[in-house]
Scaffold this motif. Structure first.
Motif, PDB file in Angstrom:
ATOM      1  N   SER A  85      89.657  21.507  57.498  1.00  0.00           N
ATOM      2  CA  SER A  85      88.667  22.234  58.293  1.00  0.00           C
ATOM      3  C   SER A  85      87.927  21.291  59.229  1.00  0.00           C
ATOM      4  O   SER A  85      87.088  21.705  60.011  1.00  0.00           O
ATOM      5  CB  SER A  85      87.649  22.896  57.367  1.00  0.00           C
ATOM      6  OG  SER A  85      86.882  21.895  56.718  1.00  0.00           O
ATOM      7  N   GLY A 121      85.953  19.175  57.965  1.00  0.00           N
ATOM      8  CA  GLY A 121      84.824  18.784  57.124  1.00  0.00           C
ATOM      9  C   GLY A 121      85.149  17.688  56.137  1.00  0.00           C
ATOM     10  O   GLY A 121      86.311  17.297  55.964  1.00  0.00           O
ATOM     11  N   SER A 122      84.108  17.201  55.446  1.00  0.00           N
ATOM     12  CA  SER A 122      84.288  16.028  54.595  1.00  0.00           C
ATOM     13  C   SER A 122      85.188  16.301  53.394  1.00  0.00           C
ATOM     14  O   SER A 122      85.970  15.438  52.998  1.00  0.00           O
ATOM     15  CB  SER A 122      82.943  15.477  54.148  1.00  0.00           C
ATOM     16  OG  SER A 122      82.075  16.508  53.782  1.00  0.00           O
ATOM     17  N   ASN A 123      85.084  17.483  52.785  1.00  0.00           N
ATOM     18  CA  ASN A 123      85.885  17.751  51.594  1.00  0.00           C
ATOM     19  C   ASN A 123      87.381  17.688  51.882  1.00  0.00           C
ATOM     20  O   ASN A 123      88.129  16.977  51.207  1.00  0.00           O
ATOM     21  CB  ASN A 123      85.543  19.125  51.012  1.00  0.00           C
ATOM     22  CG  ASN A 123      84.096  19.213  50.557  1.00  0.00           C
ATOM     23  OD1 ASN A 123      83.451  18.190  50.340  1.00  0.00           O
ATOM     24  ND2 ASN A 123      83.594  20.416  50.429  1.00  0.00           N
ATOM     25  N   SER A 124      87.811  18.428  52.894  1.00  0.00           N
ATOM     26  CA  SER A 124      89.247  18.444  53.173  1.00  0.00           C
ATOM     27  C   SER A 124      89.718  17.117  53.754  1.00  0.00           C
ATOM     28  O   SER A 124      90.859  16.710  53.545  1.00  0.00           O
ATOM     29  CB  SER A 124      89.613  19.623  54.075  1.00  0.00           C
ATOM     30  OG  SER A 124      88.766  19.732  55.177  1.00  0.00           O
ATOM     31  N   THR A 144      85.420  12.673  60.055  1.00  0.00           N
ATOM     32  CA  THR A 144      85.342  14.130  59.969  1.00  0.00           C
ATOM     33  C   THR A 144      84.937  14.682  61.342  1.00  0.00           C
ATOM     34  O   THR A 144      84.433  13.949  62.186  1.00  0.00           O
ATOM     35  CB  THR A 144      84.292  14.582  58.938  1.00  0.00           C
ATOM     36  OG1 THR A 144      83.021  14.067  59.332  1.00  0.00           O
ATOM     37  CG2 THR A 144      84.625  14.088  57.542  1.00  0.00           C
ATOM     38  N   PHE A 189      82.727  17.919  62.813  1.00  0.00           N
ATOM     39  CA  PHE A 189      81.907  19.058  62.405  1.00  0.00           C
ATOM     40  C   PHE A 189      82.075  20.233  63.364  1.00  0.00           C
ATOM     41  O   PHE A 189      81.851  20.101  64.557  1.00  0.00           O
ATOM     42  CB  PHE A 189      80.434  18.668  62.324  1.00  0.00           C
ATOM     43  CG  PHE A 189      79.556  19.820  61.932  1.00  0.00           C
ATOM     44  CD1 PHE A 189      79.517  20.260  60.626  1.00  0.00           C
ATOM     45  CD2 PHE A 189      78.800  20.489  62.888  1.00  0.00           C
ATOM     46  CE1 PHE A 189      78.726  21.346  60.260  1.00  0.00           C
ATOM     47  CE2 PHE A 189      78.003  21.577  62.535  1.00  0.00           C
ATOM     48  CZ  PHE A 189      77.978  22.001  61.222  1.00  0.00           C
TER      49      PHE A 189
END
Ligand SMILES: [Zn+2]
Ligand SMILES: [Zn+2]
Lengths: 443, 99
Positions: A79, A81-84, A277, A279
């Motif tokens: 996405s 974002g940091s998680n993915s 990342t 945003f």
């Protein structure tokens, strides 16, 4: 507001007991190096030990849930974002020859481009370029798919009055999302469409599984907001390691290999590995925490985490204990017309031996009361005399679970159209011939 | 006396700071030391462009925004009471609605 000058400094100082600034605490694992992160209330970890701990948690959750078989292909849902982003890096490390126990699957990345629902956000193209660069850097094969492709999953076209001769799919998806009346419904609808699209597209592209980047922090938020949204019945599928057979009609399963790490740990991992990342602003960006159930729950969970660092684990471990529900043959006279909800694809929660006492029946009842009070003009004025489409919409309701029905009630025009077409499709595709015949009679 | 500090806003927090992720700032602190609590007040008055409630809650950062000092978790450094040193790099990472 608070004061920070003068005497207050002394008070603040006295609140923090043993930590002298800059001195740094020792790591609880090796008892040697200086700690860089606090995990839970007392877990101080140094860089080396944190690294091991984090990777171990990812690998352990993969090991405990042996869904991915050797040689299979996995699509990581990115996405920006940091998680993915962390997930991509973890998989990359796990596949490299240096890995302690090498992962034995093949990986690719799928990015869902949602720009058609945010036409007014500047710099979207630059951000998409940044994402593309990150995916190229990863070395994995990558695919950028547009959110509107979800309409191809079920081959659905909706009518919108745009003033233009032709209506593009991107205009359709924009209309579908933005014709929801509340942010809660918009966020929920978008989440369901994303899952649907990921499962479908990944399978089309030859993948066997999809990896989602949802961490325990994110899942704690999802668990609580799903309960608030009336989705408790689907908790195991919505927040477990795997969503099981939920998407089997349209594609592969969705897995959550980061469900044992917190978002804080992810951020630290990304910092140490210089993981980049991008945003993307979304519908919830810059909205107050009261703007939707999901946002409110997020503030609530993060507020708790700040004071009680083990909040996430407490919440999400509860969901581990919840078993998925298999379809139960209900009474023939239930109000549901399908086995699975046509929107979220969860098992129908509205089969009950006494349908009059179900939550869904209550939803109808309160709606009837509202209509009674407002006069019967409400529904007909919205539809502007299109009786056939009113009829169509009423048929939708039989194929939606309790929560999706509540979402549907917060939508109008295009979104209602889409849900209605989805319902007809799912009834037609449904393996319950009886119901299909019944509906065909009505149609 | 002025103190040079590098401030970073990431994970969407940059949206509240004119979309700029990296700021090198010079803060006049006189003879006193400057802690993060005071830094937050300075940010609020000098840097934050909109929606205070999305960055701060009461005297501290909004829960869900992580703070690192030179890549170290600020919980290990006394959080608001950490005394900032010359050229410290302080990172604010929003994890709200991240995915
Ligand atoms: Zn250590
Ligand atoms: Zn549903």
């Amino acid at each position: 507001m608070c004061q920070v000058h003068g005497e207050d400094d002394i008070i603040l100082d006295s609140l923090v007991p043993s930590i002298s600034s800059g001195a740094g605490r020792k790591c609880v694992k090796c008892n040697e190096n200086v700690a860089i992160i606090m995990i839970g209330t007392n877990g101080t970890f140094c860089e080396l030990c944190f690294e091991k701990h984090f990777t171990h948690k990812f690998r352990a959750s993969m090991g405990r849930n042996p869904v991915v078989r050797n040689g299979e292909k996995v699509a990581i849902a990115f996405s920006g974002g940091s998680n993915s982003a962390a997930l991509i890096n973890l998989v990359k490390e796990g596949l490299s020859n240096n890995a302690a126990r090498k992962l034995k699957f093949k990986a690719g990345i799928i990015f869902v481009d949602e720009s058609s629902i945010y036409p007014h956000i500047d710099g979207m193209n630059n951000k998409l370029e940044e994402v593309r660069d990150l995916m190229i850097d990863s070395g994995f094969p990558y695919h950028v798919i547009k959110l509107e492709e979800v309409l191809n999953v079920d081959d659905i076209n909706i009518e919108i009055t745009s003033g233009m001769a032709t209506t593009s799919k991107s205009m359709m998806i924009h209309e579908i999302i933005h014709s929801s009346l509340t942010l809660t419904a918009k966020q929920e609808l978008l989440y369901r469409l994303r899952c649907r699209l990921l499962s479908y597209k990944a399978t089309q592209l030859g993948y066997n599984h999809v990896f989602l980047g949802e961490t325990s922090t994110r899942l704690a938020v999802n668990i609580l907001s799903n309960v608030a949204l009336g989705r408790g019945f689907h908790l195991a599928q919505d927040t477990g390691f795997t969503d099981g057979e939920r998407h089997q009609k349209i594609g592969c399963d969705l897995l959550r290999p980061l469900r044992d790490v917190t978002t804080k740990e992810v951020v630290m991992y990304n910092t140490l590995h210089k993981v980049k990342t991008v945003f993307f602003p979304n519908m919830a960006t810059k909205q107050s925490n009261m703007s939707s159930i999901q946002n409110l729950t997020e503030s609530f969970v993060f507020g708790l985490v700040a004071g009680f660092p083990s909040t996430e684990t407490t919440v999400y471990r509860t969901s581990n204990k919840i078993k998925g529900v298999k379809f139960v043959e209900g009474n023939a006279k239930t109000i549901s017309t399908t086995k699975f909800c046509s929107l979220c694809l969860g098992v129908m929660d509205t089969h009950s031996s006494n349908s009059k006492a179900s939550a869904k029946a209550d939803l109808y009842y309160s709606e009837t009361l509202c209509k009674g009070l407002l006069g019967s003009s409400v529904e007909s004025s919205v539809d502007g005399g299109k009786n056939s489409s009113t009829e169509l919409r009423s048929k939708t309701e039989g194929s939606l679970c309790y929560s999706c029905l509540a979402t549907q009630k917060e939508t109008q025009s295009s979104a209602k159209d889409y849900l209605a077409k989805l319902a007809i499709k799912s009834v037609q595709d449904g393996d319950e011939k009886e119901i299909c015949e019944k509906l065909n009679d009505v149609l | 006396m002025a103190l040079t500090v590098i401030l970073e806003f990431l994970g969407g927090a940059e949206f509240l700071f004119g979309h700029v992720k990296h700021h090198t700032v010079s803060i006049e602190k006189g003879e006193n030391k400057l802690n993060i609590s005071q830094l937050l007040m300075w940010i609020k008055e000098n840097l934050l462009q909109e929606r205070l409630e999305l960055f701060m809650q009461g005297c501290t950062v909004r829960p869900g925004i992580l703070v690192l000092v030179n890549d170290v978790d600020w919980s290990l450094l006394g959080e608001l009471t950490y005394e900032i040193e010359e050229n410290d790099r302080i990172t604010f990472i929003s994890t709200l609605h991240g995915g």
